[in-house]
Design a protein around this motif. Structure first.
Motif, PDB file in Angstrom:
ATOM      1  N   ILE A  85     -15.528 -12.337  14.162  1.00  0.00           N
ATOM      2  CA  ILE A  85     -15.034 -11.155  13.449  1.00  0.00           C
ATOM      3  C   ILE A  85     -15.973  -9.975  13.673  1.00  0.00           C
ATOM      4  O   ILE A  85     -15.529  -8.850  13.919  1.00  0.00           O
ATOM      5  CB  ILE A  85     -14.848 -11.464  11.950  1.00  0.00           C
ATOM      6  CG1 ILE A  85     -13.713 -12.463  11.771  1.00  0.00           C
ATOM      7  CG2 ILE A  85     -14.590 -10.187  11.160  1.00  0.00           C
ATOM      8  CD1 ILE A  85     -13.627 -13.078  10.387  1.00  0.00           C
ATOM      9  N   VAL A 126      -1.199  -6.356   8.678  1.00  0.00           N
ATOM     10  CA  VAL A 126      -1.122  -7.628   9.394  1.00  0.00           C
ATOM     11  C   VAL A 126      -1.282  -8.834   8.465  1.00  0.00           C
ATOM     12  O   VAL A 126      -1.469  -9.952   8.923  1.00  0.00           O
ATOM     13  CB  VAL A 126      -2.149  -7.690  10.552  1.00  0.00           C
ATOM     14  CG1 VAL A 126      -1.824  -6.644  11.602  1.00  0.00           C
ATOM     15  CG2 VAL A 126      -3.577  -7.529  10.048  1.00  0.00           C
ATOM     16  N   ARG A 127      -1.167  -8.603   7.160  1.00  0.00           N
ATOM     17  CA  ARG A 127      -1.204  -9.706   6.200  1.00  0.00           C
ATOM     18  C   ARG A 127       0.119 -10.470   6.258  1.00  0.00           C
ATOM     19  O   ARG A 127       1.061 -10.063   6.930  1.00  0.00           O
ATOM     20  CB  ARG A 127      -1.446  -9.170   4.784  1.00  0.00           C
ATOM     21  CG  ARG A 127      -2.772  -8.422   4.647  1.00  0.00           C
ATOM     22  CD  ARG A 127      -2.924  -7.782   3.289  1.00  0.00           C
ATOM     23  NE  ARG A 127      -1.806  -6.869   3.023  1.00  0.00           N
ATOM     24  CZ  ARG A 127      -1.338  -6.599   1.808  1.00  0.00           C
ATOM     25  NH1 ARG A 127      -1.866  -7.152   0.737  1.00  0.00           N
ATOM     26  NH2 ARG A 127      -0.336  -5.764   1.651  1.00  0.00           N
ATOM     27  N   THR A 128       0.211 -11.540   5.514  1.00  0.00           N
ATOM     28  CA  THR A 128       1.458 -12.308   5.477  1.00  0.00           C
ATOM     29  C   THR A 128       2.547 -11.478   4.801  1.00  0.00           C
ATOM     30  O   THR A 128       2.258 -10.520   4.065  1.00  0.00           O
ATOM     31  CB  THR A 128       1.276 -13.614   4.684  1.00  0.00           C
ATOM     32  OG1 THR A 128       1.006 -13.294   3.310  1.00  0.00           O
ATOM     33  CG2 THR A 128       0.163 -14.474   5.273  1.00  0.00           C
ATOM     34  N   ARG A 182      -0.247 -11.244  11.309  1.00  0.00           N
ATOM     35  CA  ARG A 182      -1.144 -11.569  12.422  1.00  0.00           C
ATOM     36  C   ARG A 182      -0.572 -12.663  13.322  1.00  0.00           C
ATOM     37  O   ARG A 182      -0.703 -12.598  14.541  1.00  0.00           O
ATOM     38  CB  ARG A 182      -2.508 -12.006  11.880  1.00  0.00           C
ATOM     39  CG  ARG A 182      -3.475 -12.355  12.985  1.00  0.00           C
ATOM     40  CD  ARG A 182      -4.875 -12.604  12.466  1.00  0.00           C
ATOM     41  NE  ARG A 182      -5.728 -12.940  13.593  1.00  0.00           N
ATOM     42  CZ  ARG A 182      -6.373 -14.084  13.715  1.00  0.00           C
ATOM     43  NH1 ARG A 182      -6.302 -14.995  12.770  1.00  0.00           N
ATOM     44  NH2 ARG A 182      -7.120 -14.320  14.768  1.00  0.00           N
ATOM     45  N   CYS A 185      -5.670  -5.210   6.649  1.00  0.00           N
ATOM     46  CA  CYS A 185      -5.351  -6.481   6.004  1.00  0.00           C
ATOM     47  C   CYS A 185      -5.943  -6.412   4.593  1.00  0.00           C
ATOM     48  O   CYS A 185      -6.050  -5.323   4.031  1.00  0.00           O
ATOM     49  CB  CYS A 185      -5.900  -7.665   6.808  1.00  0.00           C
ATOM     50  SG  CYS A 185      -7.694  -7.678   6.973  1.00  0.00           S
ATOM     51  N   ALA A 226     -11.034  -8.315   7.979  1.00  0.00           N
ATOM     52  CA  ALA A 226     -11.358  -9.326   8.979  1.00  0.00           C
ATOM     53  C   ALA A 226     -10.179  -9.576   9.926  1.00  0.00           C
ATOM     54  O   ALA A 226     -10.319  -9.467  11.151  1.00  0.00           O
ATOM     55  CB  ALA A 226     -11.780 -10.629   8.305  1.00  0.00           C
ATOM     56  N   ARG A 227      -9.013  -9.903   9.379  1.00  0.00           N
ATOM     57  CA  ARG A 227      -7.828 -10.114  10.220  1.00  0.00           C
ATOM     58  C   ARG A 227      -7.482  -8.852  10.991  1.00  0.00           C
ATOM     59  O   ARG A 227      -7.096  -8.899  12.158  1.00  0.00           O
ATOM     60  CB  ARG A 227      -6.621 -10.538   9.373  1.00  0.00           C
ATOM     61  CG  ARG A 227      -6.682 -11.957   8.857  1.00  0.00           C
ATOM     62  CD  ARG A 227      -5.510 -12.272   7.958  1.00  0.00           C
ATOM     63  NE  ARG A 227      -5.717 -11.680   6.634  1.00  0.00           N
ATOM     64  CZ  ARG A 227      -4.870 -11.793   5.625  1.00  0.00           C
ATOM     65  NH1 ARG A 227      -3.726 -12.440   5.784  1.00  0.00           N
ATOM     66  NH2 ARG A 227      -5.132 -11.250   4.456  1.00  0.00           N
ATOM     67  N   LEU A 279      -9.601  -8.437  14.089  1.00  0.00           N
ATOM     68  CA  LEU A 279      -9.131  -9.319  15.170  1.00  0.00           C
ATOM     69  C   LEU A 279      -7.849  -8.768  15.798  1.00  0.00           C
ATOM     70  O   LEU A 279      -7.679  -8.791  17.017  1.00  0.00           O
ATOM     71  CB  LEU A 279      -8.909 -10.731  14.630  1.00  0.00           C
ATOM     72  CG  LEU A 279     -10.163 -11.448  14.125  1.00  0.00           C
ATOM     73  CD1 LEU A 279      -9.779 -12.747  13.413  1.00  0.00           C
ATOM     74  CD2 LEU A 279     -11.130 -11.713  15.255  1.00  0.00           C
ATOM     75  N   CYS A 280      -6.955  -8.253  14.961  1.00  0.00           N
ATOM     76  CA  CYS A 280      -5.696  -7.696  15.470  1.00  0.00           C
ATOM     77  C   CYS A 280      -5.922  -6.405  16.247  1.00  0.00           C
ATOM     78  O   CYS A 280      -5.271  -6.171  17.275  1.00  0.00           O
ATOM     79  CB  CYS A 280      -4.721  -7.455  14.320  1.00  0.00           C
ATOM     80  SG  CYS A 280      -4.085  -8.984  13.619  1.00  0.00           S
ATOM     81  N   ASN A 322      -9.216   0.281  12.971  1.00  0.00           N
ATOM     82  CA  ASN A 322      -9.260  -0.693  11.894  1.00  0.00           C
ATOM     83  C   ASN A 322      -9.600   0.051  10.604  1.00  0.00           C
ATOM     84  O   ASN A 322     -10.562   0.811  10.564  1.00  0.00           O
ATOM     85  CB  ASN A 322     -10.319  -1.754  12.209  1.00  0.00           C
ATOM     86  CG  ASN A 322     -10.440  -2.813  11.144  1.00  0.00           C
ATOM     87  OD1 ASN A 322      -9.539  -3.026  10.339  1.00  0.00           O
ATOM     88  ND2 ASN A 322     -11.566  -3.487  11.115  1.00  0.00           N
TER      89      ASN A 322
END
Length: 162
Positions: free
Chosen positions: A37, A67-69, A86, A108, A112-113, A116-117, A131
């Motif tokens: 990360i 990019v969360r669920t 993601r 996110c 962190a996610r 990465l995205c 980001n």
């Protein structure tokens, strides 16, 4: 006799996989998740919640990508955000946003996610990816509006009383 040989081979394979997994040689390599990360963050541009809010207020054109669920998104998201989780990012983003120079701000819950995205988006050719530093959490802590199916709301900090 053949069944016994297959069982021994299967047990041997499972022992090998278990041993390699414990030593982090198959799944994690030599890096920890925080290191991965951190590397992603170091390779992406970060933008603050204040900068994003200012751009929104000025009606600047950019994509705010959550990019969360989908469940997290439904519970609360930033104004005008688009949700591409993601796990489906690489498959969906090109269909929705084929313009590779489009400004995309990724967020996110904690960043962190999103880091990465953002790195992944850069790797697939997007040239203006940022980001959101501090992510959803920082947005809420700043007192900026959050939306869900019930409308607009603001996060409230709770203090533990002794």
């Amino acid at each position: 006799m053949m069944k016994a040989i297959y069982r021994i081979a299967l047990i041997g394979a499972l022992v090998l996989i278990f041993t390699l997994t414990i030593n982090n040689t198959i799944f994690a390599g030599d890096k920890t998740i925080p290191q991965i990360i951190g590397e992603a963050k170091s390779q992406t541009t970060e933008v603050t919640v204040e900068e994003v809010k200012k751009d929104m207020d000025a009606s600047k054109k950019f994509v705010l990508l959550d990019v969360r669920t989908s469940e997290e998104f439904k519970a609360g998201h930033l104004p005008k955000a688009v949700n591409i989780p993601r796990g489906t990012l690489e498959f969906m983003v090109g269909k929705q946003y084929p313009q590779k120079d489009l400004e995309i701000v990724v967020y996110c819950r904690t960043d962190a996610r999103a880091a990465l995205c953002a790195k992944t988006l850069s790797e697939v050719g997007y040239t203006n990816v940022k980001n959101l530093k501090g992510a959803f959490k920082a947005w809420g802590e700043a007192g900026y509006p959050i939306y869900n199916r019930h409308g607009e709301f603001k996060m409230v900090a709770f203090e533990k009383k002794e």
